[in-house]
Write an enzyme that holds these catalytic residues in place. Structure first.
Site, PDB file in Angstrom:
ATOM      1  N   ILE B 134       0.846  -1.203   0.000  1.00  0.00           N
ATOM      2  CA  ILE B 134       0.000   0.000   0.000  1.00  0.00           C
ATOM      3  C   ILE B 134       0.876   1.246   0.000  1.00  0.00           C
ATOM      4  O   ILE B 134       1.727   1.378   0.872  1.00  0.00           O
ATOM      5  CB  ILE B 134      -0.893   0.062   1.259  1.00  0.00           C
ATOM      6  CG1 ILE B 134      -1.589  -1.276   1.525  1.00  0.00           C
ATOM      7  CG2 ILE B 134      -1.904   1.195   1.152  1.00  0.00           C
ATOM      8  CD1 ILE B 134      -2.252  -1.346   2.906  1.00  0.00           C
ATOM      9  N   LYS B 203       5.488  -0.329  13.439  1.00  0.00           N
ATOM     10  CA  LYS B 203       4.893   0.431  12.337  1.00  0.00           C
ATOM     11  C   LYS B 203       4.220   1.710  12.846  1.00  0.00           C
ATOM     12  O   LYS B 203       4.278   2.752  12.179  1.00  0.00           O
ATOM     13  CB  LYS B 203       3.908  -0.463  11.576  1.00  0.00           C
ATOM     14  CG  LYS B 203       4.642  -1.606  10.860  1.00  0.00           C
ATOM     15  CD  LYS B 203       3.724  -2.750  10.470  1.00  0.00           C
ATOM     16  CE  LYS B 203       4.486  -3.842   9.727  1.00  0.00           C
ATOM     17  NZ  LYS B 203       3.679  -5.081   9.551  1.00  0.00           N
TER      18      LYS B 203
END
Lengths: 436, 436
Positions: B134, B203
């Site tokens: 993504i 993340k």
């Protein structure tokens, strides 16, 4: 420092100007670039006043803004195909970057405008033209270049999606929902451009050109809107596990491209099926990345303004220039798309027939489909649906060519028992990812 | 022409090398940039052979690749915190661009590595480190700069999302689902990094730093995994209209940032609730654009390879350099984030208590909550849930401070009727868009 003239101070123009003024300091601190609003050009400053834009920016003559050397970038938010085109052409010729949200103009004159930008060594930003605030053009041009593009499916018109969502969720008719949306200001007084699918077609033209790196012309694909949709079919699809969406479709088939705009049934588990109300979303499938989707507000003053300001910043940073100069995907330099003939497009279909309730009619319909090599996956007829002597029959098919399906539908429509036009809607199965 | 050394030829390294070889011509035609694979460095070429990578690329000594002047960019796909760090540091010092997917390394040593890149005038690409294929870092760094960031919610670990989806949809226990996923190769043999929430924390550290332009350290927020989740709670939430997701959360509250990783209940109508299986998605809320979401495959060889190759291309085009040089959001130059104390975070909660079925216990629990200023929105107790003398009580609350809720939970846990630890899960209401 980049001096900016915003031409057209409607909702989006006003929001853009406000963002430029209110966020200038934060954007400078965050990006190192000083974006300086110089002019807000319009003939009427009622909206500008309402949103508190300082009158020092007001200018009625756009030529004055174009003649000002301190203006390096012109934002065209007038809309339409006439004066907007003149403004953009003059701005480009004056070697000023241009940012626009004008999908109609780009769909009609994209190749000419990009060529003019290239000749003058400036860039033309248009993130706001498709999908409002969603950075989907960024994803296409600078996110997925490792991929061979396989397909794009877009919900690109907020009005249509709002109407379809209300029809689906509240079980109300197209006319009811639309007139209520108009009263609330969520649909235009004249909604033709939206509900006819034309606005979506403009956006498909722009996006498919970039995704597949070929020139797509607006006249080269079929466009069907939501204005003829019957609530019965919406509910019927729903009972079969489908949600109806107006989609812009671009699929690579071999070396050809299959394009269309149509209301289609998609499986309710597909992420696009869950895009509700006035939101937009674009699904992009690449051979390496598989399925990606980009979701957000496809219209509205501030969301669209967000995309316009990002485009301005990209021009200021020099990013637009690099992408425009390097990538070979812009419609002024690409070859015309090789299109798959409409009749050859393979898909599944939903067919609904209003028939006199006489013996043998189902057999005749089935024979018709069979003669056109169309295989039935389901057939529904329910006593409860009867309306006088007429009863609807809802059929779904296996994959078949559109040519065969339309021919069958035409033949069925001529059967003596059939009293109303046959409804035919595409069923889009989940696009198969080719990712390993 | 950009010469590339891929160091680490596991699944992602192999896919990256394959993409570079197989797509070189198409990428050159489409972008004007020639990406040339020079070395594939590993100690073992079994995988390289299996996927048909030409042995001419094989090299066991990464230092040889670093010493080669024709190599302008080094891809680190070794993983881990030791040799990977050495490789990146040496590559940067040799003034080569670096692209990595190593979230753990960036979460631990991001500021140092970005500083080193800056000192040496090269860039460090890491799109593949969060959300796999993504292009979400692109959206953050180059899509939404007009916005004051308000919140980010991310489903960032495919293993966890797969396990939670199966628990929810199939009604199977955490242990069952996990061991089956391991058998199918969809979860690691040692899944601790995933299920503990640690990978998601890496993340969150990376993304929150960029979204909010401040330095977030890995140790500065609480991390809860999915490894203690009970199927009862998943189903209870489901019956109340919620879906459980492991989320990375970053919310701006005034001038402070509230961060956490936790399994939370989100309303089933929220787009994130519909992200199923191993897919990832990130919701970003900006003051102008409102809600945007980015969806796709968060892991896997080819999706991650897609992001790595885009980063390589961005370095070749000079885009990374501009963003790295201009934006003031990189963790080597930003200030430490001002964090909201965990106890002050306001949210709604789900509390489940296993209690002896004695008179007065509900009154005592309710009194406990009330004493801590917590207001109840729903309370469920069902005879059918009884397990011997013990019966679960499920409570949802109005918004309350986390400090109050944890204090109440502690007090309730000490009541003589309570035999098992009290379960407490956050309920995330739809983030309110501030878009006009």
């Amino acid at each position: 420092m980049l001096g900016i003239a915003v031409i057209g101070c409607g909702t989006v123009g006003g929001a853009t100007a406000k963002l430029l003024v209110d966020e200038a300091e934060r954007i400078r601190d965050r990006t190192g670039k000083q974006l300086v609003l110089k002019y807000v050009v319009d003939l009427n400053f009622e909206h500008a006043k309402k949103i508190g834009l300082d009158p020092k920016y007001y200018e009625t003559d756009y030529q004055k803004a174009l003649a000002d050397d301190s203006v390096g970038l012109v934002v065209e938010l007038v809309g339409g195909l006439t004066i907007a085109r003149t403004i953009i052409e003059r701005a480009l010729k004056a070697k000023k970057h241009v940012v626009t949200a004008n999908k109609a103009l780009l769909a009609h004159y994209g190749p000419e405008l990009f060529a003019l930008a290239r000749q003058n060594g400036v860039s033309l930003g248009f993130e706001a033209s498709c999908g409002g605030g969603i950075p989907v053009i960024k994803a296409i041009t600078d996110g997925l270049q490792a991929n061979r593009a396989e397909a794009m499916y877009g919900i690109l018109n907020g009005t249509c999606n709002l109407v379809l969502t209300e029809m689906t969720e509240k079980g109300r008719s197209y006319g009811d929902v639309l007139s209520q949306a108009q009263k609330k200001g969520l649909a235009e007084a004249d909604p033709t451009l939206d509900v006819s699918g034309k606005d979506t077609a403009h956006k498909l033209t722009i996006l498919a050109s970039l995704v597949f790196g070929c020139r797509v012309s607006l006249e080269s694909f079929t466009v069907k809107g939501i204005d003829t949709l019957d609530l019965f079919d919406v509910r019927m699809g729903q009972s079969m596990g489908y949600v109806i969406k107006l989609l812009a479709i671009a699929q690579k088939e071999g070396d050809a491209l299959a394009l269309r705009v149509a209301p289609v049934f998609i499986d309710r588990s597909h992420p696009l099926a869950r895009v509700s109300g006035s939101f937009n979303a674009v699904s992009l499938y690449g051979h390496a990345v598989g399925h990606t989707m980009y979701y957000g507000r496809g219209a509205g003053a501030m969301p669209t303004g967000s995309a316009v300001v990002q485009d301005i910043l990209d021009a200021a940073l020099g990013l637009s220039g690099i992408l425009f100069g390097s990538l070979k995907i812009w419609p002024d330099i690409t070859q015309p798309a090789k299109l798959l003939a409409d009749a050859q497009v393979m898909s599944r279909y939903y067919i609904r027939i209003m028939t006199d309730d006489r013996p043998g009619v189902i057999a005749r319909i089935a024979a018709c489909l069979s003669e056109h090599h169309i295989s039935i996956t389901s057939l529904h007829q329910d006593e409860a649906w009867r309306d006088g002597d007429v009863i609807p029959v809802a059929i779904t098919t296996h994959r078949a060519s559109r040519g065969d399906v339309l021919a069958a539908v035409e033949t069925i429509g001529k059967l003596p028992e059939i009293k109303q036009p046959v409804v035919c809607l595409e069923i889009l199965d989940e696009h198969k990812e080719s990712v390993e």
